[in-house]
Scaffold this motif. Structure first.
Motif, mmCIF file in Angstrom:
data_model
loop_
_atom_site.group_PDB
_atom_site.id
_atom_site.type_symbol
_atom_site.label_atom_id
_atom_site.label_comp_id
_atom_site.label_asym_id
_atom_site.label_seq_id
_atom_site.Cartn_x
_atom_site.Cartn_y
_atom_site.Cartn_z
ATOM 1 N N LYS A 273 -2.087 -5.013 -5.895
ATOM 2 C CA LYS A 273 -1.057 -4.178 -5.478
ATOM 3 C C LYS A 273 -0.143 -3.555 -6.368
ATOM 4 C CE LYS A 273 -1.059 -5.741 -0.816
ATOM 5 N NZ LYS A 273 -1.063 -7.225 0.082
ATOM 6 N N THR A 274 0.296 -4.285 -7.376
ATOM 7 C CA THR A 274 1.231 -3.604 -8.520
ATOM 8 C C THR A 274 0.567 -2.727 -9.233
ATOM 9 O OG1 THR A 274 1.779 -6.158 -8.501
ATOM 10 C CG2 THR A 274 2.783 -4.452 -10.334
ATOM 11 N N ARG B 188 0.188 0.480 -7.173
ATOM 12 C CA ARG B 188 1.464 1.007 -7.546
ATOM 13 C C ARG B 188 1.676 1.840 -8.652
ATOM 14 N NH1 ARG B 188 5.602 -2.958 -6.600
ATOM 15 N NH2 ARG B 188 4.217 -4.000 -5.497
ATOM 16 N N ARG C 107 -0.449 4.868 -8.937
ATOM 17 C CA ARG C 107 0.110 6.065 -7.914
ATOM 18 C C ARG C 107 1.309 6.638 -8.525
ATOM 19 N NH1 ARG C 107 1.011 3.357 -3.497
ATOM 20 N NH2 ARG C 107 -0.927 2.244 -3.215
ATOM 21 N N GLN C 108 1.982 5.974 -9.319
ATOM 22 C CA GLN C 108 3.185 6.257 -9.775
ATOM 23 C C GLN C 108 3.277 6.366 -11.379
ATOM 24 O OE1 GLN C 108 6.729 3.717 -9.014
ATOM 25 N NE2 GLN C 108 8.138 5.404 -8.877
ATOM 26 N N SER D 289 8.599 5.928 -13.287
ATOM 27 C CA SER D 289 9.224 4.761 -12.913
ATOM 28 C C SER D 289 10.273 4.364 -13.776
ATOM 29 C CB SER D 289 8.104 3.485 -12.799
ATOM 30 O OG SER D 289 7.634 3.168 -14.193
ATOM 31 N N THR E 35 7.848 -3.192 -12.457
ATOM 32 C CA THR E 35 7.846 -3.325 -11.023
ATOM 33 C C THR E 35 9.204 -4.182 -10.698
ATOM 34 O OG1 THR E 35 6.610 -5.266 -11.490
ATOM 35 C CG2 THR E 35 5.277 -3.327 -10.625
#
Lengths: 132, 270
Positions: A111-112, A115, A118-119, A124, B27
């Protein structure tokens, strides 16, 4: 030993051994687990067929009744098989636990990464700067 | 054909490795603590949608900047989405595996990602986040590998049943004897682990059923230094904790057996 119980015992043992072979042939039972059952089946069959052997074993363990010798060894084999199962289940539980943990961690990492894809990183980065 | 189809996963694997190093920077950052070692807060949670949001909120207010990892232990409610919406990273286990397994998942993750310090907390608001800083400060000291937050070193608001208190005292005494130091709260789920202690908890040595007094003894036998500091603990709202009902008997049995075999086992083996 009464002939009735002898015949029943022989029939059950033959059925058990034949059934275990059939299960292994159909791949419903793995060779590893068939071992215990085949040893149990053939030993019980040998004890049921040969009165001499049964008498000798009965005297060895001190049983007064021949049938109790059969029960005694039947129980003993079952106990060994059950213990074997407990050991295997413990190992399997351990393996499943490790798999569960790995799946959880892999899922988070997946999932990380999604993300991140996508970004893009520069985006970020700037959002991080804003937060700081 | 076959050789060709193998190519794709290989190249994607390479990508994963490259990205992995930067992953945390991207993150988890929400204003990192300057001058602090890489720290992770691990919170195992099972059906805690009511409490987890408040717990995460308080942690972020009291000790901002520390990444939080929630291990969702197969909850049937919205624990996962609530935790995620509060800015925590969530590992969801596919089914309920128990407190110890969930906790160890966090340690494995912390070990893999080279975190210097891992802090474990409960998800029900029992542990006061204001103590997290104390735990971090204490565990950073030389000669300390594990810091346990004890509710009995300080007169706090913590109230518990007689049976539970007796259990804690008995297992605390046993742990004290085998560790050669005073252990007042072996059941505490409020701990900080450093470096090799994290790797030890992530290894096969870890007792995944109820890691407790037996694990403290095990760590001591492997040369890890354990220290207790006073923390504030609140009585957990609503539900009782895991040592309850028919599980109590199993817990007591398991703990005695586990301590017994831990002491019997020679350290050099395995």
């Amino acid at each position: 030993m009464p002939p009735k119980i002898q015949i029943i015992s022989i029939l059950i043992c033959i059925f058990l051994v034949a059934y275990v072979f059939e299960l292994v042939r159909r791949k419903h039972l793995s060779e590893e687990y068939s071992m215990g059952w085949l040893v149990t089946g053939t030993s019980m069959l040998a004890l049921s067929v040969s009165e001499g052997l049964l008498k000798w074993v009965s005297e060895l363990v001190g049983a007064t009744l021949f049938t109790s010798t059969l029960f005694f060894f039947g129980l003993l084999f079952l106990m060994v098989i059950c213990l074997h199962f407990s050991i295997r289940i413990s190992a399997l539980t351990n393996q499943v636990r490790k798999l569960t943990q790995s799946i959880g961690i892999l899922d988070l990492e997946k999932k990380t990464l999604e993300r991140q894809i996508r970004q893009p990183t520069w985006q970020s980065d700037s959002s991080n700067l804003e937060q700081l | 054909m076959k050789a060709h189809s193998y190519q794709a996963p290989q190249s994607s694997l390479k990508q994963t490795v490259i990205l992995e190093n930067d992953e945390f920077e991207n993150t988890f950052i929400k204003g990192p603590l300057k001058g602090h070692p890489k720290t992770l807060i691990i919170i195992p949670a099972y059906n805690e949608e009511k409490n987890i949001g408040a717990v995460l909120g308080t942690i972020q207010k009291k000790v901002p900047g520390i990444p939080i990892l929630v291990i969702n232990d197969g909850s049937s409610d919205n624990t996962e989405s609530v935790a995620r919406s509060h800015g925590a990273n969530v590992i969801s286990l596919p089914y309920n595996s128990g407190y110890g397994v969930a906790l160890q998942t966090g340690f494995i993750y912390a070990a893999r990602k080279n975190f210097a310090i891992a802090i474990q907390m409960d998800s029900d608001g029992q542990h006061d986040p204001k103590n997290v800083k104390d735990l971090i400060e204490e565990v950073q000291k030389d000669g300390v590998d594990v810091v346990i937050g004890s509710r009995f070193l300080e007169s706090g608001s913590y109230k518990s049943s007689f049976a539970r208190r007796t259990g804690i005292i008995i297992f605390g005494k046993i742990a004290s004897i085998f560790c050669g130091q005073k252990v007042t709260d072996p059941t505490s789920g409020f701990q900080a682990l450093k470096g090799r202690a994290i790797h030890f908890a992530a290894s096969d040595h870890y007792p995944p059923d109820y890691p407790d007094a037996d694990f403290i003894i095990l760590m001591h036998r492997h040369g890890l230094k354990v220290k207790e500091i006073p923390v504030t603990m609140h009585a957990s709202p609503e539900k009782e904790s895991m040592h309850h009902g028919h599980k109590t008997i199993y817990y007591i049995f398991k703990m005695f057996l586990s301590i017994f075999v831990t002491v019997l086992r020679s350290v050099s083996k395995r």
